[in-house]
Design an enzyme around this catalytic site. Structure first.
Site, PDB file in Angstrom:
ATOM      1  N   CYS A 289       0.816  -1.217   0.000  1.00 41.21           N
ATOM      2  CA  CYS A 289       0.000   0.000   0.000  1.00 41.21           C
ATOM      3  C   CYS A 289       0.844   1.259   0.000  1.00 41.21           C
ATOM      4  CB  CYS A 289      -0.932  -0.009   1.214  1.00 41.21           C
ATOM      5  SG  CYS A 289      -1.931   1.487   1.348  1.00 41.21           S
TER       6      CYS A 289
ATOM      7  N   TYR B 255      -8.691  -3.526 -11.070  1.00 40.60           N
ATOM      8  CA  TYR B 255      -8.345  -2.242 -10.473  1.00 40.60           C
ATOM      9  C   TYR B 255      -7.108  -1.629 -11.132  1.00 40.60           C
ATOM     10  CZ  TYR B 255     -11.233  -2.984  -6.202  1.00 40.60           C
ATOM     11  OH  TYR B 255     -12.254  -3.152  -5.298  1.00 40.60           O
TER      12      TYR B 255
ATOM     13  N   LYS C 111      -0.144   5.387  -5.831  1.00 46.69           N
ATOM     14  CA  LYS C 111      -1.191   5.364  -6.876  1.00 46.69           C
ATOM     15  C   LYS C 111      -2.120   6.567  -6.750  1.00 46.69           C
ATOM     16  CE  LYS C 111      -4.934   3.871  -5.929  1.00 46.69           C
ATOM     17  NZ  LYS C 111      -5.421   2.513  -5.978  1.00 46.69           N
TER      18      LYS C 111
ATOM     19  N   HIS D 147     -28.012  20.151  -0.922  1.00 47.07           N
ATOM     20  CA  HIS D 147     -28.123  20.650  -2.294  1.00 47.07           C
ATOM     21  C   HIS D 147     -27.242  21.888  -2.468  1.00 47.07           C
ATOM     22  CE1 HIS D 147     -30.060  21.328  -6.156  1.00 47.07           C
ATOM     23  NE2 HIS D 147     -30.187  22.603  -5.819  1.00 47.07           N
TER      24      HIS D 147
ATOM     25  N   GLU E 167     -26.766  13.880  -3.154  1.00 46.44           N
ATOM     26  CA  GLU E 167     -28.186  13.990  -2.832  1.00 46.44           C
ATOM     27  C   GLU E 167     -29.051  13.065  -3.699  1.00 46.44           C
ATOM     28  OE1 GLU E 167     -30.350  17.659  -4.145  1.00 46.44           O
ATOM     29  OE2 GLU E 167     -28.366  18.256  -4.882  1.00 46.44           O
TER      30      GLU E 167
ATOM     31  N   CYS F 205      -1.630   1.757  -2.884  1.00 45.43           N
ATOM     32  CA  CYS F 205      -2.619   2.811  -2.634  1.00 45.43           C
ATOM     33  C   CYS F 205      -2.038   4.225  -2.599  1.00 45.43           C
ATOM     34  CB  CYS F 205      -3.329   2.565  -1.300  1.00 45.43           C
ATOM     35  SG  CYS F 205      -3.591   0.862  -0.841  1.00 45.43           S
TER      36      CYS F 205
ATOM     37  N   GLU G 265      -7.043   1.818 -13.235  1.00 44.08           N
ATOM     38  CA  GLU G 265      -6.482   2.990 -12.565  1.00 44.08           C
ATOM     39  C   GLU G 265      -5.232   3.509 -13.261  1.00 44.08           C
ATOM     40  OE1 GLU G 265      -8.089   2.212  -8.019  1.00 44.08           O
ATOM     41  OE2 GLU G 265      -6.068   1.536  -8.554  1.00 44.08           O
TER      42      GLU G 265
END
Length: 448
Positions: free
Chosen positions: A42, A176, A50, A437, A442, A47, A180
């Site tokens: 990671c 992934y 990346k 909003h 939403e 992660c 990515e």
């Protein structure tokens, strides 16, 4: 004579560090053994770096829309070397922070590769270490396909060592990593061609998201070829060529990236010396308490073949320490309803069942709510990027069993909705929630 501990953790990645530090907080005498830089996949080749690259790509996309908001900007290319240097320096700082954290919690850090000598003893070079409990947290590594010339290609680890930006890139894979890194290469100015074995990408996600991300990738200029089984890789004077099993030929390109899966780091551990069993692919099977077939030896993270996600490894490691050293009987990780995000462009997130999974389990009791819209961010310009949201409910109470989104902000909004869904939220709960909003999020509470 072997040095004695309560706990030895093999692997200084996210899961191993989390477990050792939590155990130490409960008073265990713990040590972490790691042959590479602390932080594991990671922090070093996953992660963290990346996401840095994703931010760079996202910045490029924002620059493309600057004129929509009245800015006059001239972009004079991109300095890959500068980005790499700053990214690497950041990762290096994190390595130091992880080591300091171990020291602060009284966890010994043993640099080197561990091998089992017997069920309670590990060898690291000429030294021996013995513990009441041992945890295997060695993670995994990228696979390279067994085809002629495969060595001309690189894997995701190598992506982070690239000193120069390749201009023409071919990526083999559909998960992934392919999506990515393909997005990063493309946004930073590379020509990108992705080849997949079947009909689409990220097939473990809901089909709606898979279709939408393929549309977005192709709209951004990425070429995606389906039903391609790599047969060989060749290096010619003009570049690299990939040959498909059906006779198709792809290239020339400057870089071929294999993103065809990962395999466990178990082959150097001498697991036989401890009697620890592995499956046919080398993964270490565990029960719900992370225990292997040897009672005092546990395994966590990617090496188990479970969901290969950093937060999953961390959660499993901490819960294991809670149960063993924190006296929380029965404490374990529930691998259901784990949220996850793919940092594509735009990002996509999911938690719970896909529509296909829900219909297979709940049949006619499934209802699907879906919205496709253009976020307000794109209202002033000609370039549009749609967002798609999907809620899947089941049962008489319309409990939400699946939540899926692709669009700007998906990575941040999914965490909160994952909490609600784990708590058993129903469609009525969402309907009764007042919207914020104007936001994209939403849509989840106004969908009909």
């Amino acid at each position: 004579m072997a040095k004695e501990y309560d706990l030895l953790v093999i692997g200084g990645g996210s899961g191993g560090l989390a477990h050792a530090q939590r155990a130490a907080e409960y008073g265990a005498r713990a040590a972490v053994i790691e042959y590479g830089p602390l932080g594991g996949t990671c922090v070093n080749v996953g992660c963290v770096p990346k996401k840095v690259m994703w931010y760079a790509a996202a910045t490029r996309h924002h620059l493309d829309h600057a004129a929509d908001y009245g800015f006059s900007i001239d972009v004079h290319g991109h300095d890959w070397a500068t980005l790499k240097a700053r990214r690497d320096a950041y990762v290096s700082r994190l390595n130091g922070i992880y080591e300091n954290n171990l020291d602060r919690r009284g966890v010994d850090y043993i640099a080197g590769a561990a091998q089992f000598v017997d069920p309670h003893t590990l060898a690291v070079g000429d030294e021996r270490y013995r513990a009441d409990r041992i945890v295997i947290a060695t993670g995994g590594r990228p696979m390279v396909p067994d085809v002629p010339g495969a060595g001309y290609g690189i894997v995701s680890d190598d992506f982070f060592t690239l000193e120069e930006q390749p201009r023409r890139v071919l990526i083999a894979g559909s998960g992934y990593i392919a999506v990515e890194l393909g997005g990063v290469f493309n946004a930073l100015g590379c020509e990108v061609n992705i080849v997949v074995r079947k009909d689409g990408v990220v097939r473990s996600f809901d089909a709606t998201l898979g279709e939408e991300v393929m549309r977005a990738m192709r709209d951004s200029g990425i070429q995606i070829d389906t039903r391609v089984i790599p047969a060989s890789l060749e290096k010619q004077s003009e570049g690299l060529f990939m040959n498909g099993a059906d006779g198709r030929r792809f290239g020339p390109v400057d870089c071929v990236l294999w993103a065809v899966g990962r395999e466990p780091n178990t082959d150097t551990l001498a697991l036989d010396a401890a009697g620890v069993k592995t499956d046919d692919n080398g993964f270490v099977p565990v029960d719900k308490f992370q225990q292997t077939n040897i009672e005092h030896i546990c395994a966590i993270g990617d090496v188990t073949g479970a969901q290969a996600l950093t937060p999953v490894a961390i959660a499993a490691g901490r819960r294991l320490a809670d149960r063993i050293y924190g006296k929380m009987d029965g404490r374990h990780l529930d691998y259901g309803l784990v949220p996850t995000v793919i940092f594509s462009h735009p990002p996509m997130g999911t938690v719970g069942m896909t529509e296909a999974e829900a219909r297979a389990e709940h049949g006619d009791g499934v209802k699907v709510y879906q919205s496709r819209f253009t976020p307000m961010y794109y209202a002033l310009g000609e370039q549009k990027q749609a967002s798609v949201m999907k809620l899947i409910t089941a049962g008489d109470d319309d409990r939400i069993v699946g939540c899926h989104v692709i669009g700007d902000g998906a990575d941040e909004m999914m965490q909160g909705f994952a909490v609600a869904i784990r708590m058993g939220a129903t469609k009525k709960d969402f309907d009764d929630t007042v919207a914020i909003h104007p936001t994209s999020a939403e849509e989840f509470v106004t969908m009909r």
